[in-house]
Write a protein that holds these residues in place. Sequence first.
Motif, PDB file in Angstrom:
ATOM      1  N   UNK A   1     -10.971   3.805  14.949  1.00 11.96           N
ATOM      2  CA  UNK A   1      -9.529   4.043  15.049  1.00 11.96           C
ATOM      3  C   UNK A   1      -8.803   3.564  13.798  1.00 11.96           C
ATOM      4  N   UNK A   2      -9.223   2.401  13.268  1.00  9.69           N
ATOM      5  CA  UNK A   2      -8.595   1.869  12.058  1.00  9.69           C
ATOM      6  C   UNK A   2      -8.821   2.804  10.878  1.00  9.69           C
ATOM      7  N   UNK A   3     -10.043   3.368  10.786  1.00 12.79           N
ATOM      8  CA  UNK A   3     -10.289   4.295   9.677  1.00 12.79           C
ATOM      9  C   UNK A   3      -9.530   5.599   9.862  1.00 12.79           C
ATOM     10  N   UNK A   4      -9.487   6.123  11.081  1.00 11.07           N
ATOM     11  CA  UNK A   4      -8.779   7.380  11.309  1.00 11.07           C
ATOM     12  C   UNK A   4      -7.305   7.273  10.916  1.00 11.07           C
ATOM     13  N   UNK A   5      -6.692   6.124  11.157  1.00  6.91           N
ATOM     14  CA  UNK A   5      -5.299   5.919  10.753  1.00  6.91           C
ATOM     15  C   UNK A   5      -5.170   6.058   9.233  1.00  6.91           C
ATOM     16  N   UNK A   6      -6.109   5.475   8.497  1.00  6.95           N
ATOM     17  CA  UNK A   6      -6.095   5.591   7.035  1.00  6.95           C
ATOM     18  C   UNK A   6      -6.401   7.017   6.596  1.00  6.95           C
ATOM     19  N   UNK A   7      -7.331   7.677   7.288  1.00  3.49           N
ATOM     20  CA  UNK A   7      -7.745   9.041   6.947  1.00  3.49           C
ATOM     21  C   UNK A   7      -6.568  10.008   7.031  1.00  3.49           C
ATOM     22  N   UNK A   8      -5.666   9.793   7.960  1.00  5.03           N
ATOM     23  CA  UNK A   8      -4.504  10.663   8.102  1.00  5.03           C
ATOM     24  C   UNK A   8      -3.594  10.600   6.879  1.00  5.03           C
ATOM     25  N   UNK A   9      -3.680   9.504   6.127  1.00  5.28           N
ATOM     26  CA  UNK A   9      -2.869   9.343   4.931  1.00  5.28           C
ATOM     27  C   UNK A   9      -3.617   9.715   3.657  1.00  5.28           C
ATOM     28  N   UNK A  10      -4.920   9.578   3.684  1.00  6.69           N
ATOM     29  CA  UNK A  10      -5.698   9.705   2.451  1.00  6.69           C
ATOM     30  C   UNK A  10      -7.098  10.213   2.768  1.00  6.69           C
ATOM     31  N   UNK A  11      -7.418  11.413   2.262  1.00  7.08           N
ATOM     32  CA  UNK A  11      -8.744  11.980   2.479  1.00  7.08           C
ATOM     33  C   UNK A  11      -9.610  11.912   1.223  1.00  7.08           C
ATOM     34  N   UNK A  12      -9.167  11.175   0.226  1.00  2.00           N
ATOM     35  CA  UNK A  12      -9.870  11.149  -1.063  1.00  2.00           C
ATOM     36  C   UNK A  12     -10.998  10.123  -1.066  1.00  2.00           C
ATOM     37  N   UNK A  13     -11.949  10.270  -0.163  1.00  2.00           N
ATOM     38  CA  UNK A  13     -13.111   9.395  -0.074  1.00  2.00           C
ATOM     39  C   UNK A  13     -14.354  10.142  -0.540  1.00  2.00           C
ATOM     40  N   UNK A  14     -15.255   9.417  -1.181  1.00  7.60           N
ATOM     41  CA  UNK A  14     -16.519  10.023  -1.593  1.00  7.60           C
ATOM     42  C   UNK A  14     -17.602   9.867  -0.533  1.00  7.60           C
ATOM     43  N   UNK A  15     -17.659   8.686   0.110  1.00  5.96           N
ATOM     44  CA  UNK A  15     -18.714   8.450   1.094  1.00  5.96           C
ATOM     45  C   UNK A  15     -18.208   7.497   2.166  1.00  5.96           C
ATOM     46  N   UNK A  16     -18.613   7.775   3.405  1.00  7.63           N
ATOM     47  CA  UNK A  16     -18.271   6.945   4.552  1.00  7.63           C
ATOM     48  C   UNK A  16     -19.564   6.420   5.168  1.00  7.63           C
ATOM     49  N   UNK A  17     -19.670   5.105   5.292  1.00  3.64           N
ATOM     50  CA  UNK A  17     -20.791   4.478   5.998  1.00  3.64           C
ATOM     51  C   UNK A  17     -20.304   4.158   7.406  1.00  3.64           C
TER      52      UNK A  17
END
Length: 261
Positions: A44-60
């Motif tokens: 849930x904490x990551x999804x909140x950030x994802x809604x603002x920023x999708x510029x990630x290279x890799x998610x563990x």
Amino acid sequence: MAERMKIAVVEDEKIHADLLIRLLETWLKENKVDFCIREFPSAAAFLFEWEQDQAWNVLFLDIQMPGLNGVELAREIRKENRRVALVFVTGMTDYLLEGYEVEALHYLVKPVDGARVASCMERVFSRCLEQEKRETVLTEARELAGGEKGSRITLRLLPEDIVYLEAVTHNTEFHTKDRCYVVREGINVWRERLPEKMFCACHRSYLVNLLHVAHLEKDAVILDDGRQVPLSRKSYKDVNRAYICFYSRKGPESGNAGEEV
């Protein structure tokens, strides 16, 4: 890499998160990779950030987390982004089918060790370099849903993710298979930025991705999902020629390569 590698570690157990981050930092520093690692204690904490920023290279992603687990989080991510690399971190090996479903790049079994993390990061790094060669689109955008603009996000797409673009006043709407995003630049900016052999101006207000074109009619481009994009009379011959050339380059597997429309 031309840009900083941005990594998220989504793990509810602090001891495992700290170990993984320490091993990642070791590999990245040894290989002189500029990086940013952020830790998230829940999906849930990551999804909140994802809604603002999708510029990630890799998610563990830890698979077994309370609430939304890692596989469920991966499914949410894949609804709108197939570019980001997903790595599952788990104490169990019972999720191979789910990993295939969400195109997971790698699995790490707890407790992780330096050799396995290094092997994983070599794959991740190679993937990132390959994607850079494919001209990633990185821009600030607002998602448009139900006629309303959402909050501003950093949008990262591959050219093939974009189905078509539409000029709306001084902005441009990016249409993917199931999303629409509004960016501030005019469409002429994107005529220059996007791969010329993939995108074609079918109308003064539209750019269409030939990869997603099913066929042409006299006044419309018919997309492979049934949507229609206007095709101006003066653009018809150029679009038809570009369409034939594009599928000729793709080879015989494209099915309708070289056919006159």
